[in-house]
Design a protein around this motif. Structure first.
Motif, mmCIF file in Angstrom:
data_model
loop_
_atom_site.group_PDB
_atom_site.id
_atom_site.type_symbol
_atom_site.label_atom_id
_atom_site.label_comp_id
_atom_site.label_asym_id
_atom_site.label_seq_id
_atom_site.Cartn_x
_atom_site.Cartn_y
_atom_site.Cartn_z
ATOM 1 N N GLY A 225 -8.446 -6.013 -7.473
ATOM 2 C CA GLY A 225 -8.575 -6.900 -6.321
ATOM 3 C C GLY A 225 -7.271 -7.304 -5.671
ATOM 4 O O GLY A 225 -7.250 -8.180 -4.806
ATOM 5 N N ASN A 226 -6.166 -6.681 -6.060
ATOM 6 C CA ASN A 226 -4.858 -7.019 -5.497
ATOM 7 C C ASN A 226 -3.969 -5.783 -5.599
ATOM 8 O O ASN A 226 -3.824 -5.211 -6.684
ATOM 9 N N ALA A 227 -3.364 -5.379 -4.478
ATOM 10 C CA ALA A 227 -2.586 -4.144 -4.451
ATOM 11 C C ALA A 227 -1.371 -4.203 -5.363
ATOM 12 O O ALA A 227 -1.077 -3.257 -6.100
ATOM 13 N N ASP A 228 -0.652 -5.314 -5.324
ATOM 14 C CA ASP A 228 0.562 -5.456 -6.123
ATOM 15 C C ASP A 228 0.235 -5.450 -7.615
ATOM 16 O O ASP A 228 0.897 -4.775 -8.412
ATOM 17 N N LEU A 229 -0.807 -6.161 -7.997
ATOM 18 C CA LEU A 229 -1.197 -6.221 -9.400
ATOM 19 C C LEU A 229 -1.734 -4.868 -9.889
ATOM 20 O O LEU A 229 -1.512 -4.498 -11.050
ATOM 21 N N ALA A 230 -2.423 -4.170 -9.022
ATOM 22 C CA ALA A 230 -2.927 -2.849 -9.407
ATOM 23 C C ALA A 230 -1.766 -1.903 -9.707
ATOM 24 O O ALA A 230 -1.805 -1.138 -10.685
ATOM 25 N N SER B 148 0.817 -1.208 0.000
ATOM 26 C CA SER B 148 0.000 0.000 0.000
ATOM 27 C C SER B 148 0.859 1.271 0.000
ATOM 28 O O SER B 148 0.338 2.377 0.105
ATOM 29 N N TYR B 149 2.172 1.093 -0.118
ATOM 30 C CA TYR B 149 3.077 2.242 -0.185
ATOM 31 C C TYR B 149 2.781 3.031 -1.458
ATOM 32 O O TYR B 149 2.580 2.461 -2.530
#
Length: 559
Positions: free
Chosen positions: A436-441, A106-107
């Protein structure tokens, strides 16, 4: 001190023994208690054990610094904690907290985006020849680049300088503030308006003041309300209830718990910026009237975009009545007239910066007189206020701006649906693509930027809940179909390369936020086909260049 020692003597054998000597309690109170504590079989072990431990909450009491000079001849040794303990590890705390953000993805990394006034929607990155197309700006109508707005800001800057000179309370205000507040009051058809440095400040200032000044006020807040409203409710320091998003049955259950005579406030937004969902303002006003509540409506993501004159969703609810009457107040009661307080921003559709609240004369005078967020904040610069007023005037008579923005939004949404790319369904201008996924976003955002020269920021926690991360697209009048086709091709490539879940994948998992959910019924768009057929000429002639009188409440109502 003596009272404390008397109580301690009753329960602690060591203190009882120490205070039973002929010197008395007052003498004990003047001794070095930390040293005495070390002699205690219980406290002694605790103190010696704690010296080897260290945590973020460690701090020392400066007891020794308050030693009475008259006892300087005492044989007791005073411990100087200031020199014998390690300091708080501030850097360690900060680094740990930042590491948490990086670990949970979330950084936030801010891209260097320099939007070009004469090449909208293009912007350049660090190097001017590295250009990208911006698809996520909240400058919804691109009025920050409108030539009429820019020209009047230049003229005002040359004549009146860069700053306002301080708060209104100290430096006074000026004709630009008076005109801007008159424009805002007329836009929302309220008696008065008050300008703040931002709508975040306006929301915080207004809601917190209501809670602090209205005894026993109970606040009812939508669970998806903006952070500024949440902070205002916290600062209100009163009873609050959070109702499920747009769930009016849940809201009424909570309202029923209190007598009608109990003061209440219902705080909600018109368009929720991360989901695009829209509140049922009329029904909330019905509940407010039934249970004796004030209504606080945040129209930040709706002003400029809805209603025949851009006053927001509350105006859009009675589109035809307002279109026919122009800037005049319709003879019949409207949704906008039922709302007690409307807040908005100058920094999105109106292309500048600042925030405001529009309400009755009495409420505005009360906010002006008591709200610290207004009283103690430097006023907006004259050029900013002049530009904001010009933007409001321009968009009010340019219905086509709102219509083009809606048409382009519809084109993008339909194109994404044809590709099977999941868009959280909503009736507004927001296009939230569910990842639906922070890293993928973040990866999707980076690929759009680096490979396709398209800027769309990833939206992660805490702006949205974990597991609902998304890309948020906001078309403008300048995002024509040819640019939209480039965007659609780029998103298709990103979804293929990263193997991101599509509508069918979400459906197989049971769906989420309306995407792939069985029996989910989508709401109709706020703008109807009939409303999209009107032209600027169909607006009342009084919207073009009306002359507004100065609001008495802006300077203070004279008795």
């Amino acid at each position: 001190m003596e009272s404390l020692i008397r109580q301690s003597a009753k329960v602690c054998p060591f203190v009882h023994k120490a205070t039973s000597c002929s010197q008395g309690l007052s003498q004990v109170a003047r001794t070095n208690l930390p040293k005495m504590a070390k002699q205690c079989p219980i406290m002694g072990r605790a103190i010696s054990g704690s010296s080897s431990r260290r945590g973020y909450a460690t701090s020392s009491s400066a007891t020794a610094a308050a030693t009475n000079p008259t006892t300087s001849q005492s044989t007791e040794t005073v411990v100087d904690h200031g020199t014998q303990e390690s300091g708080f590890d501030y850097k360690g705390l900060f680094e740990t907290e930042i590491a948490k953000k990086r670990n949970d993805k979330s950084y936030r990394y801010f891209n260097n985006i320099n939007r070009l006034a004469h090449q909208f929607p293009l912007a350049h990155r660090q190097m001017e020849d590295d250009k990208v197309t911006v698809w996520c700006s909240n400058d919804y109508l691109a009025l920050s680049k409108n030539q009429q707005v820019v020209d009047i800001m230049k003229k005002t800057l040359d004549k009146y300088g860069a700053g306002a000179g301080g708060t209104r309370n100290i430096a006074g205000h000026n004709k630009h503030a008076l005109m801007l507040e008159a424009e805002l009051a007329a836009l929302h058809k309220k008696e008065g308006a008050l300008v703040f440095s931002s709508c975040y400040v306006a929301n915080d200032a207004v809601i917190s003041l209501l809670g602090q000044k209205i005894k026993n006020l109970v606040i009812f807040s939508d669970e998806l309300n903006h952070a500024s409203m949440i902070v205002g409710i916290k600062h209100a320091n009163t009873v609050k209830h959070i109702f499920k998003h747009n769930d009016l049955d849940h809201l009424e259950e909570m309202l029923k718990m209190y007598p009608k005579s109990t003061p209440k406030l219902i705080a909600f937004e018109s368009v929720y910026s991360m989901s695009g969902s829209v509140a049922n303002i009329d029904k909330i006003c019905d509940l407010a009237e039934k249970y004796g509540a004030l209504t606080f409506l945040d129209e930040v993501h709706a002003v400029g975009l809805y209603g025949p004159h851009g006053a927001g969703v509350a105006e859009h609810c009675d589109f035809e009545a307002h279109r026919v009457s122009g800037i005049a107040t319709p003879k019949t009661k409207t949704t906008m007239s039922r709302v007690d307080m409307i807040t908005g921003t100058l920094g999105k559709s109106f292309g500048t910066v600042g925030g405001y609240v529009a309400a009755s004369n009495t409420l505005i005078d009360w906010f002006r007189s008591y709200a610290p967020g207004f009283i103690f904040t430097t006023s907006l610069p004259p050029a900013v206020m002049a530009g904001a007023a010009e933007a409001i005037r321009f968009q009010r008579s340019h219905l086509d701006l709102r219509q083009d923005q809606q048409r382009h939004t519809k084109y993008v949404k339909e194109g994404l649906k044809d590709l099977g790319i999941p868009v959280i369904p909503n009736p507004s201008h927001i296009v939230p693509i569910l990842i639906g996924n922070a890293d993928l976003a973040k990866q999707a955002s980076d690929m759009l930027m680096n490979k396709h020269k398209i800027y769309v920021q990833a939206i992660n926690f805490p702006t949205v809940s974990r597991g609902t991360e998304r890309l948020r697209i906001t078309p403008t009048p300048g995002h024509t179909n040819d640019l939209s086709d480039i965007l659609l091709d780029a998103l298709e490539d990103v979804f293929n390369n990263l193997q991101l879940p599509r509508i069918a994948d979400w459906e197989a998992q049971g769906g989420l936020l309306g995407v792939g959910e069985k029996d989910f019924v989508e709401e109709k768009d706020l703008w109807t086909d009939e409303q999209l057929q009107f032209t600027n000429k169909d607006l009342h002639p009084n919207t073009a260049n009306p002359a507004f009188e100065q609001l008495e409440v802006s300077s203070g109502i004279k008795l």
